[in-house]
Design a protein around this motif. Structure first.
Motif, PDB file in Angstrom:
ATOM      1  N   GLY A 168       3.425   3.146  -5.535  1.00 19.99           N
ATOM      2  CA  GLY A 168       3.541   2.406  -4.294  1.00 19.99           C
ATOM      3  C   GLY A 168       2.670   2.925  -3.169  1.00 19.99           C
ATOM      4  O   GLY A 168       2.693   2.379  -2.065  1.00 19.99           O
ATOM      5  N   THR A 169       1.905   3.986  -3.416  1.00 24.65           N
ATOM      6  CA  THR A 169       0.998   4.472  -2.382  1.00 24.65           C
ATOM      7  C   THR A 169      -0.119   3.448  -2.163  1.00 24.65           C
ATOM      8  O   THR A 169      -0.348   2.558  -2.983  1.00 24.65           O
ATOM      9  N   ALA A 170      -0.826   3.589  -1.051  1.00 26.15           N
ATOM     10  CA  ALA A 170      -1.926   2.667  -0.769  1.00 26.15           C
ATOM     11  C   ALA A 170      -3.027   2.794  -1.816  1.00 26.15           C
ATOM     12  O   ALA A 170      -3.601   1.801  -2.264  1.00 26.15           O
ATOM     13  N   LEU A 171      -3.321   4.037  -2.224  1.00 22.47           N
ATOM     14  CA  LEU A 171      -4.351   4.270  -3.230  1.00 22.47           C
ATOM     15  C   LEU A 171      -3.875   3.794  -4.590  1.00 22.47           C
ATOM     16  O   LEU A 171      -2.781   4.117  -5.037  1.00 22.47           O
ATOM     17  N   SER A 172      -4.713   3.023  -5.250  1.00 19.34           N
ATOM     18  CA  SER A 172      -4.404   2.544  -6.591  1.00 19.34           C
ATOM     19  C   SER A 172      -5.685   2.560  -7.401  1.00 19.34           C
ATOM     20  O   SER A 172      -6.780   2.373  -6.848  1.00 19.34           O
TER      21      SER A 172
END
Length: 312
Positions: A245-249
Motif C-alpha cells: 500500500g505504499t506509494a512506491l510500487s
C-alpha cells in the motif's frame, strides 16, 4: 493487562479509565522509565487527573537510541515489489535516532526530496540489554520486548533508490514518527502479536490495511538473527516492516526487464519521470494517520496524526 505510557516535555503519564495519571519518577529516558516499573504500575493503579487529549505528546521512545529496521518483511509488500516472499532474506538496515519525532509533529520534506513515501510499522521497544549471542525464543520474547509502538518509516524514494542504500533516505529529521503510546505488554498479550492490524490513511483515504499474519519473519526469529551481530539495549527500537500500500510500487515486469538494459542514468531518469505522475506520494499539507490494534480492541497502540510540510 496492557499499560499505555505517554510522554510530554516534562513528565511521563499512564492512561487510566479516567484520564492520564502522572508517573512519579525521575526517569528522563525510555530506558530509565522501563527500569522504574513499580512507579509505572503505581500510576496505572491510580486515577487519571488530566484529560489525555490535553497533553502535548512527544515520542515515548527517547533519543539517542538504536533504531534498527527490517526490509520487505510483509508478503504483500514483497509481492508488490515484484519479488517472491519464499525467497526473500531476513534483511536489516539502520535509521538515525535523530529521525524520531512525536506522534503529532509535522513531517518535514527536505527541499531536495521529491518522492516522499509512508510505511506504517510496529516498533518493538526493548526493556533490557540483549548482548550479542543472546538466545531468544517465542517463549522468552517477553523477557526482552517491553512493549510496542506505532511507527511510520518515512522514506525519500528518490534518494533511496539510485543510491541503493536506506540510511540517508530514511534518517532525515521527522522521518520516524513514534507513538502516541508505548504500550507495555505481558507474555500472554505479546502472544497476540499476529492479531495486530496495521492501518494508514492519507487525507482520510485508506492506503494500508493488513494484519501481522502477513509478516514473513516474526519477532523471535528476527531477534535471534539480529543478536548474532547487533547488541541492543533497553529503550532501543526495532521497526518490523510494512504491508502493501505504499506509494512506491514496482513497474510491470516487461518494463522492469527493459529498464535493466539501459544505462543507470537513463533508467533512473525515466523511472522518476514516471513516479512524478504518481499522486500517492505525500504532498504539502497531507494528513497522515497511522494506527495499530487488534480487531477486538483488546490491544490498541493508538493513532498517529502527522501533517506533511515542505521545507522552505
Amino acid at each position: 493487562m496492557t499499560i499505555s505510557v505517554l510522554r510530554t516535555a516534562d513528565a511521563w503519564w499512564v492512561v487510566t479509565p479516567t484520564g492520564a495519571a502522572q508517573v512519579d519518577t525521575a526517569a528522563t529516558t525510555t530506558a530509565q522509565l522501563l527500569a522504574d516499573r513499580p512507579a509505572v504500575e503505581a500510576a496505572a493503579a491510580g486515577e487519571g487527573t488530566v484529560p489525555v487529549e490535553s497533553l502535548s505528546l512527544l515520542s515515548p521512545v527517547t533519543a539517542p537510541c538504536r533504531v534498527v529496521a527490517q526490509m520487505t518483511n510483509f508478503a504483500s509488500h514483497v509481492e508488490d515489489a515484484g519479488m517472491n516472499p519464499d525467497t526473500t532474506p531476513l534483511t536489516f538496515f539502520r535509521k538515525s535516532s535523530g529521525s524520531i519525532s512525536g506522534p503529532h509533529d509535522d513531517v518535514i520534506r527536505p527541499a531536495h526530496v521529491r518522492l516522499l513515501d509512508y510505511e506504517v510499522e510496529i516498533g518493538l521497544v526493548f526493556g533490557r540489554e540483549l548482548p550479542v549471542g543472546t538466545t531468544i525464543t517465542a517463549d522468552t520474547l517477553a523477557d526482552h520486548v517491553a512493549g510496542l509502538v506505532v511507527t511510520n518509516d518515512i522514506s525519500a524514494r528518490d534518494v533511496q533508490l539510485p543510491k541503493t542504500q536506506f540510511y540517508e533516505a530514511k534518517s532525515y529529521p521527522t522521518f520516524t514518527p513514534v507513538g502516541p503510546a508505548l504500550v507495555l505488554l505481558d507474555a500472554d498479550e505479546l502472544k497476540r502479536f499476529t492479531d495486530l492490524r496495521l492501518r494508514l490513511w492519507v487525507n482520510g483515504e485508506p492506503r494500508q490495511n493488513m494484519t501481522v499474519a502477513d509478516m514473513i519473519y516474526q519477532p523471535a526469529e528476527t531477534l535471534q538473527a539480529l543478536t548474532r551481530f547487533q547488541r541492543l539495549d533497553a529503550g532501543d527500537l526495532l521497526l518490523t516492516g510494512t504491508p502493501v500500500g505504499t506509494a512506491l510500487s514496482a513497474p510491470p515486469k516487461p518494463l522492469e526487464i527493459l529498464a535493466s538494459l539501459l544505462p543507470p542514468a537513463v533508467k533512473w531518469k525515466l523511472f522518476f519521470a514516471g513516479q512524478a505522475r504518481n499522486s500517492n506520494y505525500l504532498q504539502d499539507g497531507d494528513l497522515i494517520e497511522a494506527s495499530v490494534a487488534t480487531d477486538d480492541g483488546t490491544i490498541d497502540l493508538g493513532r498517529q496524526r502527522t501533517v506533511v510540510r515542505y521545507a522552505r
